[in-house]
Design a protein around this motif. Structure first.
Motif, mmCIF file in Angstrom:
data_model
loop_
_atom_site.group_PDB
_atom_site.id
_atom_site.type_symbol
_atom_site.label_atom_id
_atom_site.label_comp_id
_atom_site.label_asym_id
_atom_site.label_seq_id
_atom_site.Cartn_x
_atom_site.Cartn_y
_atom_site.Cartn_z
ATOM 1 N N PHE A 221 13.901 -25.726 -2.311
ATOM 2 C CA PHE A 221 12.565 -25.571 -1.747
ATOM 3 C C PHE A 221 12.188 -26.753 -0.878
ATOM 4 O O PHE A 221 12.720 -27.852 -1.005
ATOM 5 C CB PHE A 221 11.527 -25.334 -2.852
ATOM 6 N N ALA A 222 11.282 -26.479 0.033
ATOM 7 C CA ALA A 222 10.766 -27.516 0.929
ATOM 8 C C ALA A 222 9.333 -27.172 1.284
ATOM 9 O O ALA A 222 8.903 -26.025 1.197
ATOM 10 C CB ALA A 222 11.618 -27.626 2.192
ATOM 11 N N VAL A 223 8.591 -28.201 1.704
ATOM 12 C CA VAL A 223 7.174 -28.076 2.047
ATOM 13 C C VAL A 223 7.004 -28.242 3.546
ATOM 14 O O VAL A 223 7.642 -29.101 4.172
ATOM 15 C CB VAL A 223 6.343 -29.144 1.301
ATOM 16 N N VAL A 224 6.151 -27.415 4.129
ATOM 17 C CA VAL A 224 5.733 -27.626 5.514
ATOM 18 C C VAL A 224 4.212 -27.729 5.526
ATOM 19 O O VAL A 224 3.517 -26.889 4.948
ATOM 20 C CB VAL A 224 6.230 -26.497 6.450
ATOM 21 N N PHE A 225 3.708 -28.783 6.126
ATOM 22 C CA PHE A 225 2.259 -28.991 6.175
ATOM 23 C C PHE A 225 1.656 -28.206 7.334
ATOM 24 O O PHE A 225 2.148 -28.248 8.461
ATOM 25 C CB PHE A 225 1.925 -30.477 6.300
ATOM 26 N N TYR A 242 -2.413 -37.437 2.059
ATOM 27 C CA TYR A 242 -1.759 -36.433 1.216
ATOM 28 C C TYR A 242 -0.346 -36.134 1.689
ATOM 29 O O TYR A 242 0.547 -35.850 0.880
ATOM 30 C CB TYR A 242 -2.603 -35.160 1.173
ATOM 31 N N ILE A 243 -0.114 -36.221 2.984
ATOM 32 C CA ILE A 243 1.243 -36.046 3.504
ATOM 33 C C ILE A 243 2.139 -37.158 2.976
ATOM 34 O O ILE A 243 3.255 -36.910 2.484
ATOM 35 C CB ILE A 243 1.230 -36.029 5.044
ATOM 36 N N ALA A 244 1.658 -38.392 3.040
ATOM 37 C CA ALA A 244 2.444 -39.541 2.564
ATOM 38 C C ALA A 244 2.682 -39.462 1.058
ATOM 39 O O ALA A 244 3.775 -39.785 0.572
ATOM 40 C CB ALA A 244 1.731 -40.842 2.922
ATOM 41 N N GLN A 245 1.669 -39.041 0.311
ATOM 42 C CA GLN A 245 1.821 -38.938 -1.142
ATOM 43 C C GLN A 245 2.906 -37.918 -1.506
ATOM 44 O O GLN A 245 3.726 -38.168 -2.400
ATOM 45 C CB GLN A 245 0.497 -38.533 -1.783
ATOM 46 N N THR A 246 2.894 -36.789 -0.827
ATOM 47 C CA THR A 246 3.889 -35.748 -1.117
ATOM 48 C C THR A 246 5.290 -36.227 -0.777
ATOM 49 O O THR A 246 6.233 -36.059 -1.564
ATOM 50 C CB THR A 246 3.555 -34.470 -0.328
ATOM 51 N N ARG A 247 5.429 -36.830 0.371
ATOM 52 C CA ARG A 247 6.743 -37.344 0.765
ATOM 53 C C ARG A 247 7.192 -38.467 -0.156
ATOM 54 O O ARG A 247 8.385 -38.615 -0.445
ATOM 55 C CB ARG A 247 6.698 -37.813 2.217
ATOM 56 N N GLY A 248 6.238 -39.238 -0.647
ATOM 57 C CA GLY A 248 6.551 -40.336 -1.555
ATOM 58 C C GLY A 248 7.107 -39.869 -2.888
ATOM 59 O O GLY A 248 7.790 -40.625 -3.594
ATOM 60 N N LEU A 249 6.822 -38.626 -3.262
ATOM 61 C CA LEU A 249 7.341 -38.065 -4.507
ATOM 62 C C LEU A 249 8.780 -37.571 -4.348
ATOM 63 O O LEU A 249 9.393 -37.101 -5.315
ATOM 64 C CB LEU A 249 6.459 -36.896 -4.964
ATOM 65 N N GLY A 250 9.293 -37.660 -3.129
ATOM 66 C CA GLY A 250 10.656 -37.199 -2.880
ATOM 67 C C GLY A 250 10.764 -35.715 -2.635
ATOM 68 O O GLY A 250 11.865 -35.156 -2.657
ATOM 69 N N VAL A 251 9.635 -35.056 -2.399
ATOM 70 C CA VAL A 251 9.648 -33.623 -2.120
ATOM 71 C C VAL A 251 10.198 -33.393 -0.710
ATOM 72 O O VAL A 251 9.710 -34.002 0.249
ATOM 73 C CB VAL A 251 8.230 -33.029 -2.230
ATOM 74 N N PRO A 252 11.209 -32.553 -0.538
ATOM 75 C CA PRO A 252 11.717 -32.255 0.810
ATOM 76 C C PRO A 252 10.585 -31.709 1.677
ATOM 77 O O PRO A 252 9.930 -30.725 1.315
ATOM 78 C CB PRO A 252 12.798 -31.205 0.562
ATOM 79 N N THR A 253 10.348 -32.351 2.803
ATOM 80 C CA THR A 253 9.191 -32.023 3.627
ATOM 81 C C THR A 253 9.592 -31.967 5.094
ATOM 82 O O THR A 253 10.268 -32.874 5.592
ATOM 83 C CB THR A 253 8.079 -33.073 3.441
ATOM 84 N N PHE A 254 9.155 -30.931 5.780
ATOM 85 C CA PHE A 254 9.432 -30.819 7.212
ATOM 86 C C PHE A 254 8.720 -31.938 7.972
ATOM 87 O O PHE A 254 7.589 -32.303 7.635
ATOM 88 C CB PHE A 254 8.947 -29.469 7.733
ATOM 89 N N SER A 255 9.383 -32.445 8.988
ATOM 90 C CA SER A 255 8.747 -33.466 9.823
ATOM 91 C C SER A 255 7.736 -32.842 10.780
ATOM 92 O O SER A 255 6.760 -33.494 11.175
ATOM 93 C CB SER A 255 9.803 -34.258 10.611
ATOM 94 N N THR A 256 7.955 -31.581 11.146
ATOM 95 C CA THR A 256 7.004 -30.887 12.018
ATOM 96 C C THR A 256 5.717 -30.609 11.253
ATOM 97 O O THR A 256 5.746 -30.021 10.171
ATOM 98 C CB THR A 256 7.584 -29.558 12.519
ATOM 99 N N LEU A 257 4.600 -31.042 11.805
ATOM 100 C CA LEU A 257 3.290 -30.789 11.221
ATOM 101 C C LEU A 257 2.594 -29.726 12.072
ATOM 102 O O LEU A 257 2.445 -29.892 13.289
ATOM 103 C CB LEU A 257 2.458 -32.072 11.192
ATOM 104 N N GLN A 291 9.682 -26.012 17.657
ATOM 105 C CA GLN A 291 10.240 -27.174 16.963
ATOM 106 C C GLN A 291 10.367 -26.892 15.463
ATOM 107 O O GLN A 291 11.371 -27.239 14.831
ATOM 108 C CB GLN A 291 9.338 -28.389 17.184
ATOM 109 N N LEU A 292 9.356 -26.236 14.906
ATOM 110 C CA LEU A 292 9.399 -25.874 13.493
ATOM 111 C C LEU A 292 10.541 -24.889 13.224
ATOM 112 O O LEU A 292 11.257 -25.013 12.211
ATOM 113 C CB LEU A 292 8.066 -25.253 13.073
ATOM 114 N N VAL A 293 10.728 -23.922 14.112
ATOM 115 C CA VAL A 293 11.809 -22.946 13.951
ATOM 116 C C VAL A 293 13.158 -23.649 13.947
ATOM 117 O O VAL A 293 14.038 -23.351 13.123
ATOM 118 C CB VAL A 293 11.747 -21.876 15.058
ATOM 119 N N ASP A 294 13.350 -24.602 14.848
ATOM 120 C CA ASP A 294 14.611 -25.345 14.901
ATOM 121 C C ASP A 294 14.832 -26.145 13.620
ATOM 122 O O ASP A 294 15.953 -26.185 13.087
ATOM 123 C CB ASP A 294 14.620 -26.293 16.106
#
Length: 305
Positions: A221-225, A242-257, A291-294
């Motif tokens: 699983f991964a998160v997209v904001f 909240y973006i930083a907190q989620t990424r700080g937990l090590g949750v796979p997160t898309f760089s595209t916002l 960009q998100l699709v890629d």
């Protein structure tokens, strides 16, 4: 064929918008894509078909509800392949790309399907025979395995709950994409959703092992904001936190916002064309969505976020 569920227990996070745009964007890049609408609100379906088209051509014979219903009526189940429809306006725009986009539509009475599935389980705690539990939860996986078409990708737009229809999607999936607004309530549910999915897979595998059936893997699983508000080309402080907190937990997160563009994305149901393909949409919105699709394609092909 890779199967991805787009899911969040919280509504209003852009789940359907992402499904429509990712599906159309992948098809425009030459992939064969099927999207399945498992949300009784049918918003994804109405993103591609006008209500009158749905009522006339799909409602009574070509929705996921007919497939679930047929298996519970003592006759040969309808095949998923027989329910596939092609959104005409998208098909025209991606012709020549080598890819295509198809959909299995939802139905406004899809809630009754959950009752149908639940009736197949003994409601008494601990009294569900293992093979019955597995059979009910793997219905969608079996339907896809029996042959739905020659697709590279299947995207499943799930309802904002964890009922039996949603559990069918999770059991069938290789991946789970979690659209999330960068706020307290939305991000708080990420761990809960992941925990529910892990618990489901664990319980499924326990029953499968006891009944002599094959086990499944937990979906990646991964998160997209989504709906991110920007100021001076950066997320506002409240969202950035909240973006930083989620990424700080090590949750796979898309760089595209995905920016908050309600006026742009709300036009999809009227046109039947997602922003990623819409020439009338603002250029910045189209670029961001592409960009998100890629990034999505790289993720499901095994590249780390």
């Amino acid at each position: 064929m890779k199967v991805i569920s787009i899911i969040n227990f919280k509504g209003g996070v852009g789940k359907t918008t992402l499904t429509a745009n990712i599906g159309a964007g992948l098809a425009a890049r030459g992939l064969r894509v099927l999207i399945i609408d498992l949300d009784p609100q049918a918003s994804l379906t109405f993103s591609f078909f006008r209500p009158e088209e749905w009522y006339e051509n799909l409602a009574n014979k070509r929705t996921i509800k007919q497939w679930y219903d047929s298996a519970g009526q003592g006759r040969t189940p309808t095949s998923l392949a027989s329910l596939v429809s092609t959104p005409p306006r998208v098909a025209h725009l991606i012709s020549g790309s080598g890819g295509w986009l198809d959909i299995i539509a939802s139905h406004l009475d899809l809630l009754s399907v959950d009752l149908l599935l639940a009736s197949a389980l003994d409601p008494r705690s601990g009294q569900v025979p293992p093979r019955r539990f597995v059979k009910v939860h793997q219905r969608l996986a079996d339907g896809l395995a029996e042959g739905v078409g020659d697709y590279d990708i299947v995207l499943i737009d799930c309802a904002p709950n964890f009922n039996l229809v949603t559990k069918n999607a999770v059991v069938a999936s290789d991946f789970m994409l979690i659209p999330t607004r960068p706020d307290f309530l939305s991000t708080r549910g990420i761990d809960h959703l992941g925990g529910q999915a892990r618990s489901l897979v664990r319980r499924y595998n326990e029953h499968a092992a006891e009944g002599g059936d094959g086990i499944i893997k937990e979906p990646s699983f991964a998160v997209v904001f989504t709906m991110v508000t920007f100021r001076s080309d950066e997320p506002i402080e409240a969202h950035a936190t909240y973006i930083a907190q989620t990424r700080g937990l090590g949750v796979p997160t898309f760089s595209t916002l995905v920016r908050d563009r309600k006026a742009v994305y709300s036009a999809i149901p009227e046109s039947g064309v997602p922003v990623v393909l819409a020439g009338s949409a603002p250029r910045a919105a189209r670029q961001e969505t592409r960009q998100l699709v890629d990034e999505f394609r790289n993720w499901i092909e095994g590249n780390a976020l």
